[in-house]
Design a protein around this motif. Structure first.
Motif, PDB file in Angstrom:
ATOM      1  N   VAL A 126     -15.435  -5.383  -5.650  1.00 11.97           N
ATOM      2  CA  VAL A 126     -15.607  -4.173  -6.453  1.00 11.97           C
ATOM      3  C   VAL A 126     -14.352  -3.313  -6.421  1.00 11.97           C
ATOM      4  O   VAL A 126     -13.851  -2.864  -7.459  1.00 11.97           O
ATOM      5  CB  VAL A 126     -16.826  -3.363  -5.961  1.00 11.97           C
ATOM      6  N   ALA A 127     -13.822  -3.064  -5.226  1.00 13.86           N
ATOM      7  CA  ALA A 127     -12.663  -2.182  -5.092  1.00 13.86           C
ATOM      8  C   ALA A 127     -11.365  -2.844  -5.516  1.00 13.86           C
ATOM      9  O   ALA A 127     -10.497  -2.199  -6.118  1.00 13.86           O
ATOM     10  CB  ALA A 127     -12.552  -1.695  -3.646  1.00 13.86           C
ATOM     11  N   ALA A 128     -11.197  -4.131  -5.219  1.00 13.11           N
ATOM     12  CA  ALA A 128      -9.915  -4.801  -5.461  1.00 13.11           C
ATOM     13  C   ALA A 128      -9.476  -4.753  -6.919  1.00 13.11           C
ATOM     14  O   ALA A 128      -8.312  -4.414  -7.202  1.00 13.11           O
ATOM     15  CB  ALA A 128      -9.969  -6.240  -4.962  1.00 13.11           C
ATOM     16  N   PRO A 129     -10.335  -5.085  -7.901  1.00 20.40           N
ATOM     17  CA  PRO A 129      -9.869  -5.036  -9.299  1.00 20.40           C
ATOM     18  C   PRO A 129      -9.388  -3.649  -9.709  1.00 20.40           C
ATOM     19  O   PRO A 129      -8.418  -3.522 -10.466  1.00 20.40           O
ATOM     20  CB  PRO A 129     -11.106  -5.472 -10.099  1.00 20.40           C
ATOM     21  N   HIS A 130     -10.051  -2.615  -9.209  1.00 22.58           N
ATOM     22  CA  HIS A 130      -9.653  -1.257  -9.553  1.00 22.58           C
ATOM     23  C   HIS A 130      -8.306  -0.913  -8.941  1.00 22.58           C
ATOM     24  O   HIS A 130      -7.452  -0.292  -9.590  1.00 22.58           O
ATOM     25  CB  HIS A 130     -10.729  -0.269  -9.085  1.00 22.58           C
ATOM     26  N   LEU A 131      -8.077  -1.333  -7.682  1.00 20.07           N
ATOM     27  CA  LEU A 131      -6.787  -1.079  -7.039  1.00 20.07           C
ATOM     28  C   LEU A 131      -5.672  -1.859  -7.727  1.00 20.07           C
ATOM     29  O   LEU A 131      -4.567  -1.333  -7.928  1.00 20.07           O
ATOM     30  CB  LEU A 131      -6.849  -1.444  -5.559  1.00 20.07           C
ATOM     31  N   LEU A 132      -5.938  -3.096  -8.123  1.00 24.39           N
ATOM     32  CA  LEU A 132      -4.931  -3.864  -8.846  1.00 24.39           C
ATOM     33  C   LEU A 132      -4.560  -3.161 -10.148  1.00 24.39           C
ATOM     34  O   LEU A 132      -3.379  -3.091 -10.510  1.00 24.39           O
ATOM     35  CB  LEU A 132      -5.435  -5.280  -9.140  1.00 24.39           C
ATOM     36  N   ASP A 133      -5.562  -2.641 -10.845  1.00 25.94           N
ATOM     37  CA  ASP A 133      -5.277  -1.913 -12.083  1.00 25.94           C
ATOM     38  C   ASP A 133      -4.489  -0.638 -11.811  1.00 25.94           C
ATOM     39  O   ASP A 133      -3.621  -0.249 -12.601  1.00 25.94           O
ATOM     40  CB  ASP A 133      -6.585  -1.572 -12.808  1.00 25.94           C
ATOM     41  N   ALA A 134      -4.793   0.033 -10.704  1.00 31.39           N
ATOM     42  CA  ALA A 134      -4.037   1.239 -10.358  1.00 31.39           C
ATOM     43  C   ALA A 134      -2.558   0.915 -10.189  1.00 31.39           C
ATOM     44  O   ALA A 134      -1.685   1.693 -10.603  1.00 31.39           O
ATOM     45  CB  ALA A 134      -4.589   1.861  -9.080  1.00 31.39           C
ATOM     46  N   MET A 135      -2.262  -0.237  -9.614  1.00 32.56           N
ATOM     47  CA  MET A 135      -0.875  -0.638  -9.396  1.00 32.56           C
ATOM     48  C   MET A 135      -0.212  -1.161 -10.675  1.00 32.56           C
ATOM     49  O   MET A 135       1.012  -1.286 -10.732  1.00 32.56           O
ATOM     50  CB  MET A 135      -0.798  -1.695  -8.300  1.00 32.56           C
ATOM     51  N   LEU A 136      -1.016  -1.458 -11.692  1.00 33.86           N
ATOM     52  CA  LEU A 136      -0.461  -1.923 -12.970  1.00 33.86           C
ATOM     53  C   LEU A 136      -0.203  -0.779 -13.950  1.00 33.86           C
ATOM     54  O   LEU A 136       0.340  -1.008 -15.030  1.00 33.86           O
ATOM     55  CB  LEU A 136      -1.405  -2.944 -13.619  1.00 33.86           C
ATOM     56  N   ARG A 137      -0.569   0.421 -13.588  1.00 32.28           N
ATOM     57  CA  ARG A 137      -0.305   1.558 -14.475  1.00 32.28           C
ATOM     58  C   ARG A 137       1.189   1.905 -14.442  1.00 32.28           C
ATOM     59  O   ARG A 137       1.877   1.659 -13.445  1.00 32.28           O
ATOM     60  CB  ARG A 137      -1.148   2.756 -14.063  1.00 32.28           C
ATOM     61  N   PRO A 138       1.709   2.486 -15.524  1.00 30.07           N
ATOM     62  CA  PRO A 138       3.139   2.855 -15.538  1.00 30.07           C
ATOM     63  C   PRO A 138       3.442   3.884 -14.454  1.00 30.07           C
ATOM     64  O   PRO A 138       2.623   4.756 -14.160  1.00 30.07           O
ATOM     65  CB  PRO A 138       3.337   3.452 -16.938  1.00 30.07           C
TER      66      PRO A 138
END
Length: 428
Positions: A126-138
């Motif tokens: 649950v948390a991992a996909p959201h953290l990965l997306d956070a790191m993919l933001r500009p």
């Protein structure tokens, strides 16, 4: 799921006792055997407790820190929030600041505790996909620079020069003082550069290439990358969060997935194809980069290597990706045995798409860029990347990588190897 705050309150008290114990001791390199044993036992005990907490409560902790996954926090921001919100769970920012001023041999290894926390988050489906997306933001820096880059087509960063020409973003690694060896400055500059290339609508395709060097041995020659800067590792200037993890979760992951720009029904990610041109050599992190790019050219006198066993560390995500290109046997020879691959060898064609004479590189690069400029290339490379490396697989790898790499960079053999390299460079 709720967080056991009583358990955390006990942890905070134990963390304070540990801090008092370590504060009463000299730095690790001059401790007695008894002091080293006492420090190791205390650290091991609290790390075991932190690991148990994260194994049970990672999702609830992450949801609370991100307001139910409505806030995107990068890993440094997430750790800062955890330090403030859950005392004792991770080291304080003041502790990390004091630790950063020490040479690697004199650090307590608080990064290991940060890695325990991040491993728990990255293990959560649950948390991992959201953290990965956070790191993919500009990044904020890239957004600040974007208007000027869009207008001029040029961004001069300390370790990377970005120039847009005819729809191509040319990213030139220009740390000629250290043969483009990787450090925290380069990671920040490369993520900024990748963001600019991905966000600029005038860019269709990106190119990574090393610039001409001033080093006496390679004066005037282009060099792709010499790998991690071991001199800076010895001096304590290769941080886990800002370098080792940001590198993998930040710009390298963006080269694969793209940058997260919104919630469009088409795709929230903006991605583009990438070409790499390897002149002279791609060592360590330089060779790792080639595994995520869409077309790789190498000069016929160049070579690639992953000297992980010699350095004593994990070569990024190469352990996950390399076997897709080489098969398991050659991957073990490269990672465990340190076997270099010369462009003239047949095996090089498993890792690069074209091998050309040095004087023909510019023409070959132009042809490759033209081929990848096709309208259908971006979506097909996106589907290939999804098929070859699913985000959940990447998150599981990064969970273990975070902890194991933290343990390695604080191990005596890595510190000794880095210190010996620094001495050799200082005497040269």
């Amino acid at each position: 799921m709720t967080v056991d705050l009583a358990f955390l309150a006990g942890l905070e008290q134990d963390a304070r006792q540990l801090d008092d114990l370590l504060a009463a001791m000299p730095v690790p390199t001059v401790r007695t055997a008894a002091q080293r044993a006492a420090a190791a036992a205390a650290l091991d005990a609290i790390r075991a407790r932190r690991s148990r907490i994260m194994a049970v409560h990672a999702e609830a902790i992450y949801d609370r820190l991100t307001d139910g996954r409505t806030r995107y926090l990068r890993i440094d921001e997430l750790l800062a929030a955890a330090a403030a919100g859950y005392p004792g769970l991770v080291p304080l920012e003041t502790q990390m600041a004091a630790e950063s001023a020490r040479e690697q041999a004199d650090k307590e290894g608080y990064e290991i505790d940060q890695a325990i926390f991040l491993r728990g988050i990255l293990c959560s489906p649950v948390a991992a996909p959201h953290l990965l997306d956070a790191m993919l933001r500009p990044t904020v820096r890239a957004l600040d620079l974007l208007p000027g880059f869009a207008e001029s087509g040029i961004a001069e960063l300390e370790s990377v020069r970005v120039e847009r020409r005819d729809g191509v973003a040319h990213l030139t690694l220009c740390r000629d003082d250290c043969l483009n060896a990787e450090d925290e400055r380069q990671v920040d500059d490369l993520e900024t550069a990748v963001d600019l290339a991905l966000l600029d609508p005038s860019v269709r395709v990106g190119l990574l290439r090393g610039g001409p060097m001033s080093h006496p041995r390679y004066a005037g020659r282009r060099v792709f990358c010499a790998g991690i800067n071991l001199k800076k590792l010895s001096s304590g200037d290769i941080p886990l969060v800002a370098f080792l993890l940001r590198r993998e979760l930040g710009y390298i992951h963006k080269l694969i997935r793209g940058v997260l720009v919104g919630d469009s029904w088409r795709s929230p990610y903006l991605d583009k194809p990438w070409v790499a041109a390897v002149d002279t050599f791609a060592i360590g992190g330089g060779a790792q980069l080639l595994l995520v790019l869409d077309h790789v050219l190498a000069a016929s006198d160049a070579y690639l290597s992953l000297p992980a066993a010699k350095e004593g560390i994990v070569p990024g995500v190469a352990n996950l990706r390399l076997t897709r290109f080489t098969g398991p046997r050659l991957a073990r020879q490269m990672i465990l045995g340190g076997r270099p691959i010369h462009a003239a060898e047949p095996e090089a064609r498993l890792l690069v798409d074209e091998v050309v004479a040095p004087e023909e590189m510019d023409a070959a690069i132009a042809r490759a860029l033209e081929r990848l400029g096709s309208e259908a290339v971006p979506i097909n490379r996106r589907m290939l990347n999804l098929a070859e490396e699913r985000p959940a697989e990447f998150a599981r790898y990064m969970a273990e990588f975070a902890l194991q790499q933290a343990l390695r960079v604080h191990d005596a053999d890595v510190i000794g190897n880095a210190r010996a390299f620094a001495r050799r460079r200082g005497a040269a």
